[in-house]
Scaffold this motif. Sequence first.
Motif, PDB file in Angstrom:
ATOM      1  N   PRO A 221       7.487  15.422  -5.930  1.00  0.00           N
ATOM      2  CA  PRO A 221       8.884  14.980  -5.867  1.00  0.00           C
ATOM      3  C   PRO A 221       9.295  14.481  -4.485  1.00  0.00           C
ATOM      4  O   PRO A 221      10.106  13.563  -4.374  1.00  0.00           O
ATOM      5  N   GLN A 222       8.719  15.057  -3.442  1.00  0.00           N
ATOM      6  CA  GLN A 222       9.062  14.619  -2.090  1.00  0.00           C
ATOM      7  C   GLN A 222       8.592  13.186  -1.847  1.00  0.00           C
ATOM      8  O   GLN A 222       9.288  12.396  -1.199  1.00  0.00           O
ATOM      9  N   LYS A 223       7.403  12.842  -2.375  1.00  0.00           N
ATOM     10  CA  LYS A 223       6.901  11.482  -2.222  1.00  0.00           C
ATOM     11  C   LYS A 223       7.772  10.484  -2.984  1.00  0.00           C
ATOM     12  O   LYS A 223       8.043   9.373  -2.516  1.00  0.00           O
ATOM     13  N   LEU A 224       8.227  10.899  -4.164  1.00  0.00           N
ATOM     14  CA  LEU A 224       9.099  10.027  -4.938  1.00  0.00           C
ATOM     15  C   LEU A 224      10.457   9.862  -4.254  1.00  0.00           C
ATOM     16  O   LEU A 224      11.085   8.802  -4.345  1.00  0.00           O
ATOM     17  N   GLU A 225      10.905  10.895  -3.546  1.00  0.00           N
ATOM     18  CA  GLU A 225      12.137  10.776  -2.763  1.00  0.00           C
ATOM     19  C   GLU A 225      11.940   9.775  -1.628  1.00  0.00           C
ATOM     20  O   GLU A 225      12.849   8.997  -1.305  1.00  0.00           O
TER      21      GLU A 225
ATOM     22  N   GLU B 267       0.821  -1.212   0.000  1.00  0.00           N
ATOM     23  CA  GLU B 267       0.000   0.000   0.000  1.00  0.00           C
ATOM     24  C   GLU B 267       0.854   1.261   0.000  1.00  0.00           C
ATOM     25  O   GLU B 267       0.565   2.224  -0.716  1.00  0.00           O
ATOM     26  N   THR B 268       1.910   1.251   0.779  1.00  0.00           N
ATOM     27  CA  THR B 268       2.819   2.406   0.801  1.00  0.00           C
ATOM     28  C   THR B 268       3.506   2.564  -0.546  1.00  0.00           C
ATOM     29  O   THR B 268       3.629   3.669  -1.082  1.00  0.00           O
ATOM     30  N   ILE B 269       3.951   1.448  -1.102  1.00  0.00           N
ATOM     31  CA  ILE B 269       4.628   1.484  -2.405  1.00  0.00           C
ATOM     32  C   ILE B 269       3.698   2.038  -3.472  1.00  0.00           C
ATOM     33  O   ILE B 269       4.091   2.882  -4.293  1.00  0.00           O
ATOM     34  N   LYS B 270       2.448   1.573  -3.500  1.00  0.00           N
ATOM     35  CA  LYS B 270       1.488   2.052  -4.487  1.00  0.00           C
ATOM     36  C   LYS B 270       1.237   3.548  -4.337  1.00  0.00           C
ATOM     37  O   LYS B 270       1.213   4.295  -5.325  1.00  0.00           O
ATOM     38  N   SER B 271       1.052   3.982  -3.105  1.00  0.00           N
ATOM     39  CA  SER B 271       0.758   5.389  -2.849  1.00  0.00           C
ATOM     40  C   SER B 271       1.907   6.289  -3.289  1.00  0.00           C
ATOM     41  O   SER B 271       1.703   7.306  -3.967  1.00  0.00           O
ATOM     42  N   LEU B 272       3.120   5.909  -2.937  1.00  0.00           N
ATOM     43  CA  LEU B 272       4.284   6.739  -3.266  1.00  0.00           C
ATOM     44  C   LEU B 272       4.592   6.726  -4.757  1.00  0.00           C
ATOM     45  O   LEU B 272       4.983   7.744  -5.339  1.00  0.00           O
ATOM     46  N   SER B 273       4.409   5.584  -5.409  1.00  0.00           N
ATOM     47  CA  SER B 273       4.792   5.474  -6.817  1.00  0.00           C
ATOM     48  C   SER B 273       3.836   6.215  -7.739  1.00  0.00           C
ATOM     49  O   SER B 273       4.218   6.622  -8.839  1.00  0.00           O
ATOM     50  N   MET B 274       2.584   6.420  -7.322  1.00  0.00           N
ATOM     51  CA  MET B 274       1.617   7.115  -8.161  1.00  0.00           C
ATOM     52  C   MET B 274       1.628   8.620  -7.928  1.00  0.00           C
ATOM     53  O   MET B 274       1.053   9.379  -8.699  1.00  0.00           O
ATOM     54  N   ASP B 275       2.284   9.069  -6.870  1.00  0.00           N
ATOM     55  CA  ASP B 275       2.283  10.489  -6.522  1.00  0.00           C
ATOM     56  C   ASP B 275       3.213  11.276  -7.438  1.00  0.00           C
ATOM     57  O   ASP B 275       4.292  10.815  -7.789  1.00  0.00           O
ATOM     58  N   GLU B 276       2.790  12.468  -7.846  1.00  0.00           N
ATOM     59  CA  GLU B 276       3.614  13.340  -8.673  1.00  0.00           C
ATOM     60  C   GLU B 276       4.496  14.256  -7.842  1.00  0.00           C
ATOM     61  O   GLU B 276       5.367  14.943  -8.382  1.00  0.00           O
TER      62      GLU B 276
END
Length: 283
Positions: free
Chosen positions: A163-167, A152-161
């Motif tokens: 940049p901080q979430k991708l970091e 769930e965390t991986i899905k949430s972070l990977s779909m976010d645009e």
Amino acid sequence: MSLKYLYIFCLVLFISACSEVKNQVPLAQVGDKLLFLEDVKKVIPGRLSESDSSIWVDDFIKKWVQKELMILNAEANLTHAQKDVSQEVEDYRNSLLIYRYKKALMEQKMDTTITNEQINAYYKGHINEFVLKNDIVKAIYLKTPLEVANPETIKSLSMDEDPQKLEELDEYCIRYAKAYDRFDNKWVEVNQLLEQIPEEIDNLERFLRRNKFIESEDTDYYYFICIRDFRFKGENAPVEFVSSAIKNILLNQRKISFLKKIEADVYQEGMESNKFRLYNIQN
């Protein structure tokens, strides 16, 4: 390998360790031509093992003998006219000189900068020439041990645009992932990613149109692909996917134009400097 060539190979290795070789050692002779130990030392690859080197030396000597025998037979059997290669040598020398001269001029004077505007303009003018041969995607891929996987965390972070979430996703994957690649800013062939997971997808186009994630697992790992964008085989390729190919096309076109200009300029300069004269031949 014969004892003779084994001895020769050992001798090569021994003499290679010396700083100077006072006398040349002959290895083979065909007619008046001699192959010396020094000749072999200059060309023997240094990366080969001892056994491979001995095979290489044996093969080199054999090929040298074969070549010299062919030359010997050619010299003995061809006519004087057939053996006269002076014109071919001159033509080859001239071609080589011209090639090197043009190459030097290109390196010194030809502009090799291709801008994004030029790439985009060529793409728009030739868009029908850039058709995808395979399905491509922008995606994020990771492989994580099951015990630390947090889907769930991986899905949430990977779909976010953001940049901080991708970091945050980067930090998570650096800590836990066995394999991790982000292709969210560039296109890759989807088969390259599907080869990394145990999941098999029967109808890829239908699947990608309906799903953003590809998830799979085996006894040890959780596999995850987040699809950020996709294009299918037969569609026009995105300009980013073919930009390198377009750049090469534009550079090649520029090279052809540059070389034609060199020839025209040389002719013009020669004419203005009276470096040549043309004669009228009357019938």
